[in-house]
Design an enzyme around this catalytic site. Structure first.
Site, PDB file in Angstrom:
ATOM      1  N   CYS A  91      -1.028  12.269  -7.094  1.00  0.00           N
ATOM      2  CA  CYS A  91       0.315  12.235  -8.825  1.00  0.00           C
ATOM      3  C   CYS A  91       1.006  12.991  -7.973  1.00  0.00           C
ATOM      4  O   CYS A  91       1.765  12.980  -8.527  1.00  0.00           O
ATOM      5  CB  CYS A  91      -0.422  13.212  -9.631  1.00  0.00           C
ATOM      6  SG  CYS A  91      -2.804  12.549  -9.753  1.00  0.00           S
ATOM      7  N   HIS A 124       2.934  10.519 -18.143  1.00  0.00           N
ATOM      8  CA  HIS A 124       2.500  11.014 -16.022  1.00  0.00           C
ATOM      9  C   HIS A 124       2.467   9.535 -15.425  1.00  0.00           C
ATOM     10  O   HIS A 124       1.257   9.966 -14.672  1.00  0.00           O
ATOM     11  CB  HIS A 124       1.132  11.716 -16.081  1.00  0.00           C
ATOM     12  CG  HIS A 124       0.672  11.986 -14.965  1.00  0.00           C
ATOM     13  ND1 HIS A 124       1.506  12.359 -13.408  1.00  0.00           N
ATOM     14  CD2 HIS A 124      -0.172  12.713 -13.906  1.00  0.00           C
ATOM     15  CE1 HIS A 124       0.899  12.698 -12.351  1.00  0.00           C
ATOM     16  NE2 HIS A 124      -0.071  12.337 -12.769  1.00  0.00           N
TER      17      HIS A 124
END
Lengths: 386, 386
Positions: A84, A334
Site C-alpha cells: 500500500c 485507496h
C-alpha cells in the site's frame, strides 16, 4: 541528499470504481494532468518510474502497457512495489534518481485497478500482503482484522473509543464531499458510522477505506531543471523510510507502527523539521484507527492522545495541523499504487494554495505525507515545503 | 552521477531446481555470501532493495518474508520489477540511492523461484510478460516464439545459421560445466544442439535457457564508506537504461533490441568507455540468438557480424572480449529477479581475478553487464571497472 529535488508537476485521476477505463487510460489521466501542470511533454521526461502492485487483473506486468500508452516508450525501465506504500516507493526511487544526478526530470506514476477482482478475492490478496504463511493461512487474518487488533489494543491501553474512530470517518467524508476526484462523496454522521455493518469489531464498514481504482503522478526535477524551466517548485525537504516484520505477533507493540515512527524520525532529521513545524499532512487512514495512530507516530500528539487531537478539531482545515483535507484513503479512496503519489499531489496543491474549498492557511508552508504498506511492513514519510 | 559508487560485496546461490529451499532460505544464501564477502553484518546495511518478479508462487508479496529472514527488518522498504531485467533494476535503484546521498551502504537482492509453477504455466506467465492483450492472447506468442522471430529475421538478413546459434549453446555449457553454481553442468556439441527438440523453429531446446530458481546479491557503497571500511572496491563507472514497446509488431527492427542499444549508448557515454575498451561482458543469452544480437547491440561486432565474432572464438576466455564465462543464462540458469545481480557478481569476480578456472586476463580491467527484460521491453547496461 546531495542535490535539491523539487516537485514541478502533479496529476491525479478520478478515484472510484472505474469500469470505464483499463489501466492504460487510467494511467494516462494522471500523466496528462501532470505534464500539463508542469508545462512539459513526454519528450522532456528522462526517466519514468512506475508504481503498481499489479493488482490481480489481466496484466500481471502492467508497466510496459501503461507507460507505452502514456507515450513514455524508452524512458520506463522500472516498476516498484511496496504494497500500500507503492506510490511512495515510486516517489522515493524518482527522487533518488534526480538527487544522484542520473536524470534531471523524472516522472513517477502510481496506479492500481483493484475492482478488476471481486471483494472476497481482494480481501484474500490483502491477507497475503499481511503474514501469508502463518497469520493469514492459519487464522484467516485479513486487513480489517489486523487493524481491529490495533484498535482494540488502543482502546484498552489509552481509552480510545468507537466514537473517536467514527470522528475520523466523519471528517474524511466531509472533505471528500468537496473533492470531485473522491471515490465516496457522501457525508456521514457518527451515528451512521457506529451503526454501519461490523467487518471485524470494532472496525465497521464506515471505518474502512473502499476498494478503488485510480492513478496519480508527480514530476520531480533538479534545481538546474527548475531554473531552466522557470518552474514553480515545491521542494522535497526530506524523506524517510522504515520496514518491519510482516508478523503482527512478532511486533513489539500494537498501538503504533514502528516502521512509520522510523520513517518519521528519518524524514524529520533529514529535513531539519520537527512535528510542530508541520502545518498540513496526508496520513494513511486505511481504517479510522490508523489515522489516530498516525497522529501519534508522527509526533502530532503524545502517545495515547491521538483521539483527543481529533476530538479537539485540531486536524481540521485551519487547525494546528490539518490532515487529509481531500478525504483521505477512507473516503477519497485507496488504489494501492496511486495512494503515495496522491498524497504528494494533495500536499503540493495545498502548499501552492490551489486547494480551493479545502485550502488550509499556512505560515511556514511545511507539509508531509505518511504512507504505510501492508499492516506496517513498510512506511514512507516525505516532507515538502515551499 | 554525483558521487562514485562501488561494489564491495557479492553473493550468489546455487542456481537450479531448488526444491530444497523456499524463497526465504534461497535469498539468505546470496545475502550471507555477500555480507561475508564485504566483511559486514546486517547492522551495516542502511537500505535494502529487493528485486523479484514475485513469480507465481505462494508468496505474491515476497519482499517482506525474504528480507525478514535475512535479518533486514527495518531496512527493506522497496521491491522492484523489470521482468527479466529485475536484478539490474534493483542494482540501478541501489546505485542511485548511494549516489544521491540517501545511504552509504545499500544491499541489492534479486531472487525468483520459478519452478514453483509448472512449465506450461511458466510459458504462459512469460507470454504475459510479452504483449499480453494482443500478441499473446490472439496468437499465443510466448518467449521462444518471440526469439524465433528475431532468429529467422537475423538468418534472412545476415545469413546467421542454426549452427552459429548452436555455438553459443556449446560455449555456455562448456563454461557452466566449470561453475559449481550453474543449473546445467553438462557439455553439449553442435550436433546435439541441432538435433534437440524444436520448441519454436529455429529455437530448439538446447538454444533455450532453463527455468531456474536462484538468488544473487550485491552491496553498493559510497567512496566515503569504501575508505572507512578499507574495502577493495570495484567501481560502477556508468549505467544506462532503455525501454521499448511490448509489441514486437510495432518495433522498428527485428535483428536487434532498441532498448539494449539505448542502454549501451547511455552506459558508454556516462562511463567514458567505448565498446573496444570492454574486456569482459555478461550478456543476456536467454536464447542463443540473443547472445549474437547482444554482441551487435553492444558494439562488440558490426551489425550482422555477431555470429562471426562467436565463430572466431573472440568471446571465449582470453579472446578479444570474453563473454559469459560462468555459463550464461543458457546454462548457468535464469531466475528472473537474480539474473542482473548474478551478472554483476560475475563481472566483479572477474575484475578481482577470483574467477578460478575461467579467469580472463585483463589489461584495463573494464567489464560490463547487459540485461534485457521481456522481449526487449527493458534493458540495462552497467559498466564496471577497477
Amino acid at each position: 541528499m546531495n542535490k535539491r529535488v523539487a516537485v514541478i508537476g502533479i496529476g491525479s485521476s478520478k478515484f472510484g470504481r472505474r469500469n470505464d477505463v483499463g489501466i492504460r487510460e487510467l494511467t494516462w489521466e494522471a500523466v496528462r494532468e501532470a505534464l500539463i501542470d508542469a508545462g512539459l511533454t513526454q519528450k522532456d521526461i528522462q526517466l519514468n518510474v512506475i508504481g503498481s502492485t499489479a493488482y490481480r487483473g489481466t496484466e500481471i506486468y502492467p508497466a510496459p502497457p501503461a507507460s507505452e500508452y502514456s507515450g513514455l516508450v524508452g524512458k520506463s525501465p522500472i516498476r516498484v512495489e511496496a504494497a500500500c506504500a507503492t506510490g511512495s516507493a515510486a516517489a522515493f526511487t524518482a527522487i533518488n534518481a534526480v538527487a544522484s544526478g542520473m536524470a534531471d526530470i523524472v516522472l513517477a506514476i502510481g496506479f492500481d485497478k483493484m475492482t478488476e477482482v471481486d471483494t472476497s478475492a481482494s480481501l484474500a490478496i490483502g491477507g497475503r500482503g499481511g503474514n501469508y504463511l502463518w497469520e493469514f493461512h492459519m487464522y484467516g487474518t485479513t486487513f480489517p482484522t489486523y487493524y481491529a487488533l490495533y484498535a482494540t489494543r488502543h482502546m484498552a491501553v489509552y481509552g480510545t473509543t468507537e466514537e473517536d474512530m467514527a470522528l475520523a470517518s466523519v471528517k474524511a467524508h466531509k472533505y471528500a464531499s468537496l473533492n470531485e476526484k473522491a471515490h465516496l462523496r457522501n457525508k456521514v454522521t457518527v451515528e451512521e458510522v457506529l451503526k454501519s455493518r461490523p467487518i471485524s469489531w470494532p472496525i465497521k464498514l464506515l471505518d474502512s477505506s473502499p476498494i478503488s481504482d485510480g492513478s496519480s503522478a508527480a514530476i520531480f526535477a533538479s534545481e538546474d531543471a527548475v531554473r531552466k524551466l522557470h518552474a514553480e517548485p515545491v521542494w522535497v525537504k526530506g524523506i524517510g523510510y522504515g520496514s518491519d516484520t510482516s508478523s503482527i505477533a512478532s511486533r513489539g507493540e500494537w498501538t503504533g507502527l514502528k516502521a512509520a515512527k522510523d520513517a518519521a524520525a528519518m524524514a524529520y532529521s533529514s529535513s531539519h523539521v520537527s512535528p510542530t513545524d508541520v502545518e498540513y499532512a496526508t496520513v494513511h487512514d486505511c481504517f479510522t484507527i490508523a489515522e489516530i495512530m498516525a497522529y501519534e507516530d508522527l509526533g502530532f500528539a503524545e502517545k495515547g492522545k491521538g483521539a483527543k487531537l481529533l476530538r479537539d478539531g485540531q486536524t481540521e482545515k485551519d487547525g494546528k495541523v490539518a490532515v487529509n483535507l481531500f478525504g483521505g484513503l477512507k473516503a477519497k479512496g485507496h488504489p494501492l499504487g496511486a495512494t503515495g503519489l496522491a498524497m504528494i499531489y494533495e500536499v503540493v496543491k495545498q502548499l501552492r494554495e490551489e486547494a480551493g474549498p479545502v485550502q488550509h492557511s499556512f505560515k511556514n508552508y511545511i507539509g508531509l505525507t505518511h504512507n504505510v504498506g501492508g499492516t506496517g511492513h513498510y512506511a514512507y514519510v516525505t516532507v515538502l515545503g515551499r
